[in-house]
Design a protein around this motif. Structure first.
Motif, mmCIF file in Angstrom:
data_model
loop_
_atom_site.group_PDB
_atom_site.id
_atom_site.type_symbol
_atom_site.label_atom_id
_atom_site.label_comp_id
_atom_site.label_asym_id
_atom_site.label_seq_id
_atom_site.Cartn_x
_atom_site.Cartn_y
_atom_site.Cartn_z
ATOM 1 N N UNK A 139 22.400 35.253 51.466
ATOM 2 C CA UNK A 139 22.873 35.765 50.426
ATOM 3 C C UNK A 139 22.669 36.398 49.508
ATOM 4 N N UNK B 133 22.386 34.746 46.419
ATOM 5 C CA UNK B 133 22.851 34.243 45.350
ATOM 6 C C UNK B 133 22.234 33.614 44.562
ATOM 7 N N UNK C 238 26.494 43.983 47.574
ATOM 8 C CA UNK C 238 27.922 43.150 47.728
ATOM 9 C C UNK C 238 28.252 43.909 48.716
ATOM 10 N N UNK D 43 27.744 40.951 51.033
ATOM 11 C CA UNK D 43 28.153 39.798 51.222
ATOM 12 C C UNK D 43 29.557 39.884 52.014
ATOM 13 N N UNK D 44 30.212 40.686 51.524
ATOM 14 C CA UNK D 44 31.299 41.202 51.780
ATOM 15 C C UNK D 44 31.935 40.987 53.481
ATOM 16 N N UNK E 29 31.131 25.433 51.221
ATOM 17 C CA UNK E 29 30.958 25.130 49.862
ATOM 18 C C UNK E 29 30.820 23.727 50.017
ATOM 19 N N UNK F 295 40.825 36.140 50.587
ATOM 20 C CA UNK F 295 40.511 36.531 49.279
ATOM 21 C C UNK F 295 40.105 37.356 50.136
ATOM 22 N N UNK G 172 39.054 40.937 48.498
ATOM 23 C CA UNK G 172 37.977 41.754 48.085
ATOM 24 C C UNK G 172 37.313 42.629 48.800
ATOM 25 N N UNK H 55 30.736 30.654 42.075
ATOM 26 C CA UNK H 55 29.474 31.010 43.090
ATOM 27 C C UNK H 55 30.335 31.632 44.406
ATOM 28 N N UNK H 56 31.285 30.885 44.773
ATOM 29 C CA UNK H 56 31.946 31.850 45.468
ATOM 30 C C UNK H 56 33.031 33.038 45.982
ATOM 31 N N UNK H 57 32.898 33.070 44.967
ATOM 32 C CA UNK H 57 33.612 34.526 44.137
ATOM 33 C C UNK H 57 32.274 35.529 44.163
ATOM 34 N N UNK H 58 31.298 35.006 43.813
ATOM 35 C CA UNK H 58 29.950 36.362 44.834
ATOM 36 C C UNK H 58 29.213 35.558 45.903
ATOM 37 N N UNK H 59 29.699 35.027 46.416
ATOM 38 C CA UNK H 59 29.798 34.867 48.142
ATOM 39 C C UNK H 59 30.091 35.748 48.438
ATOM 40 N N UNK H 60 31.396 35.834 48.412
ATOM 41 C CA UNK H 60 32.611 36.887 49.526
ATOM 42 C C UNK H 60 32.219 38.160 48.709
ATOM 43 N N UNK H 61 31.614 38.743 47.699
ATOM 44 C CA UNK H 61 30.851 39.819 47.942
ATOM 45 C C UNK H 61 31.704 40.634 46.507
#
Lengths: 340, 295
Positions: free
Chosen positions: A78, A80, A104, A107-108, A115, A132, A136, B194-200
């Motif tokens: 993804x 990162x 983006x 990823x969404x 994790x 969450x 987003x 990182x989680x925030x990034x991973x969820x876009x």
């Protein structure tokens, strides 16, 4: 829910850490070692020429010890982490060519991640953590609550919706992490050492839950672990990494029966082989053997069950049966013992 | 050996001329634009005056009830409420009610303004590293400069009164909130980011849904420090015409009224305790689910 049709193709992927990584891709391609790159040039070789085809709707396990680059690898899927060279094609698109906005969106809607240290939002309740991902995306909370509730129940956290992560045990927190990822309804699920921080018993529970879920969902799952037992139990396909390179890839049978080198041999030694090796792999052709009196075992039976069956009936061989009980081969006690 | 014992300073005439030039330009600026500068700050003066009048004219029981309510909301504990009420009653009995209300009104307006300016600046400082480094230098200077020095240009441009006092207090009190906003954002767990990034998450989603909520306990510590510094500066600012407890202390110094000085001093301590208790308790309550995962 239909099975995921998303496969992941990783081709010639390199990751080099340091001040000028691009410059060192060619020397590494020509065979410069990780040690030479590190000691003489101050760059760290994270991933070295990784090629994996991850089939759609299967669990792909990537196994390795710490420092082997497995967490770096999953973060490329993804993006990162940005790769130094190579390509990752998902659904016909090279994700490394995506713009920031496309990435983006991808990823969404395309991936969800679980994790190692849970990474929940501590200021939000379980429910607000699970919604969450959809929040987003801009989906109204009231709308996403119902679906989220289903996942919270499915992972066994009914009644905990209004609790905060700090009030939950590690295993429960990771259930929240899993529900949060599943609630996004993505075709790819990335699990970065998701169960490594959990107690052994809880870990086994969570593995069982994942396998059950996978039977229904058929997602394309990438699962990172340092535990060979976990890798063999979960993985339809296993890749073993060492020092940023792939040492072996194949299904659990192949890795157990034909370990590629001493390194893997050492891993494999302590594993309960009887549980993971199936009789399919060691059966011999029937060759007109008289099968009438021998006990019958279905394809896919693990060796430990087969041994028990044979000793219960005190015969030295068994007939392997395929679909509809048709005999397809024969296994002898001797060949089972050899494989164990 | 003369040259060894006396530092070779710049030519005396040159220094004098430089000082004259700078002071002269500042004076010219004041003379030329003083009127418009004052007009520019006129709305601020009105707000400050209004706020002060509200505090002074409000019936004292109402003020005490209001503070008690705020203390209850922030701390949810009766001990905190009792401490606040008792302090205010004691201050009133000492005959310092009016001065105290003036001081509280200035400190509160300066704090609110500092928060409104400081949090955005802290976010900017965190996001743009270059700007942040420059700001850090400026903040270091602001925090080490003797506070009296701030008074000089403020007085030259705006004279004495509420507005220059307010400006001096804000300049002195704003650095902690800026720094701690930046720090709070930096302290947010890398894994959660990182989680925030991973969820876009977009940048602004990450800031408002993840970073700021998790930075709030640290920001609250900054607000607490800002209030304390504003209270400290209020006494100094009395030298440029800020009324209230500071003025009372100043009079005591000038006239050697020992008891008046002590009483006013204790009143300031009392306000400090009230503000400190309320903001700390509120910060602690926020911390509950935001700090480390296992308390």
């Amino acid at each position: 829910m239909s099975k995921s049709e998303t496969s992941i193709e990783i081709r010639n992927l390199y990751k080099i850490f340091g001040p000028d990584p691009k410059a060192w891709v060619d020397p590494v391609r020509r065979g410069m070692s990780k040690e030479e790159l590190g000691n003489s040039h101050g760059h760290i070789l994270g991933l070295n020429d990784i090629n994996i085809s991850m089939p759609a709707g299967k669990i792909q396990v990537i196994m390795g010890l710490s420092g082997s680059g497995k967490s770096t690898l999953i973060r490329h899927i993804n993006r990162l982490i940005e790769p130094t060279a190579g390509s990752i094609v998902i659904d016909g698109r090279n994700i490394l060519e995506m713009s920031e906005d496309e990435l983006r969106e991808f990823r969404r809607r395309g991936t969800a991640m679980v994790f190692q240290k849970f990474a929940l939002l501590p200021h939000r309740t379980v429910m607000d953590n699970v919604t969450f991902g959809l929040e987003v995306r801009g989906i109204d909370k009231a709308k996403s609550r119902e679906g989220a509730m289903r996942w919270i129940e499915r992972v066994g956290l009914k009644g905990f919706e209004t609790r905060y992560p700090s009030e939950l045990s590690g295993g429960m927190q990771q259930r929240v992490g899993l529900a949060r990822a599943l609630n996004n309804d993505t075709s790819i699920l990335l699990m970065d050492e998701a169960y490594s921080a959990l107690d052994p018993l809880i870990r086994t529970d969570m593995q069982t839950m994942l396998l059950d879920l996978q039977k229904e969902l058929g997602k394309t799952i990438v699962f990172i672990t340092h535990d060979l037992d976990e890798a063999l139990r979960l993985g339809d396909n296993v890749v073993i990494l060492r020092d940023g390179s792939i040492v072996q890839q194949g299904d659990s049978q192949e890795i157990l029966l034909r370990p590629a080198d001493d390194y893997i041999q050492r891993f494999v030694k302590d594993v309960n082989r009887g549980r993971y090796i199936k009789i399919d792999r060691i059966m011999e052709p029937l060759n007109g053997t008289e099968a009438g009196s021998l006990p019958r075992l279905a394809l896919g039976t693990p060796l430990e069950i087969a041994v028990k069956e044979l000793s219960d009936t005190s015969s030295s061989a068994a007939v392997v049966t395929g679909a509809g009980g048709r005999p397809v081969g024969i296994v002898s006690q001797r060949s089972i013992m050899a494989a164990l | 050996m003369d040259w060894l014992l006396n530092f070779p300073q710049l030519d005396a005439g040159f220094l004098l001329n430089t000082k004259r030039f700078i002071d002269g330009s500042l004076k010219a600026l004041t003379r030329g634009y003083g009127q418009s500068i004052e007009e520019f700050f006129y709305p601020l003066l009105q707000v400050l005056t209004f706020f002060e009048q509200v505090m002074i004219r409000a019936p004292w029981p109402l003020v005490i009830i209001a503070f008690a309510a705020i203390a209850w909301y922030a701390a949810r504990r009766w001990t905190e409420v009792a401490a606040v009420v008792l302090t205010l009653v004691l201050i009133g009995l000492m005959g310092l009610w009016k001065e105290t209300m003036m001081t509280i009104s200035l400190v509160l307006s300066a704090t609110i303004f500092s928060i409104a300016v400081g949090i955005p600046l802290g976010i900017v400082m965190n996001r743009y590293k270059r700007v942040g480094a420059a700001m850090k230098g400026v903040l270091d200077v602001m925090q080490t400069m003797p506070p009296f020095v701030y008074l000089i240009p403020v007085v030259m441009l705006l004279g004495i009164g509420r507005v220059p006092g307010f400006i001096a207090v804000v300049v002195y009190a704003v650095p902690p909130i800026i720094r701690l906003t930046d720090l709070g954002i930096r302290l947010v767990d890398k894994e959660v980011l990182e989680a925030a990034d991973a969820f876009g998450c977009s940048r602004s989603q990450k800031l408002w849904k993840v970073q700021m909520p998790l930075a709030i306990p640290t920001v609250m510590a900054g607000i607490n420090q800002t209030i304390m510094m504003a209270l400290g500066m209020v006494v100094i600012a009395s030298m440029i015409g800020v009324q209230g407890l500071g003025l009372s202390v100043l009079q005591a110094i000038n006239n050697q009224y020992f008891t008046q000085g002590i009483f006013s001093g204790f009143a300031i301590v009392g306000i400090a305790i009230i503000f400190d208790r309320i903001s700390q308790a509120y910060g602690r309550r926020l911390q509950q689910h935001r700090g480390t995962t296992h308390e």
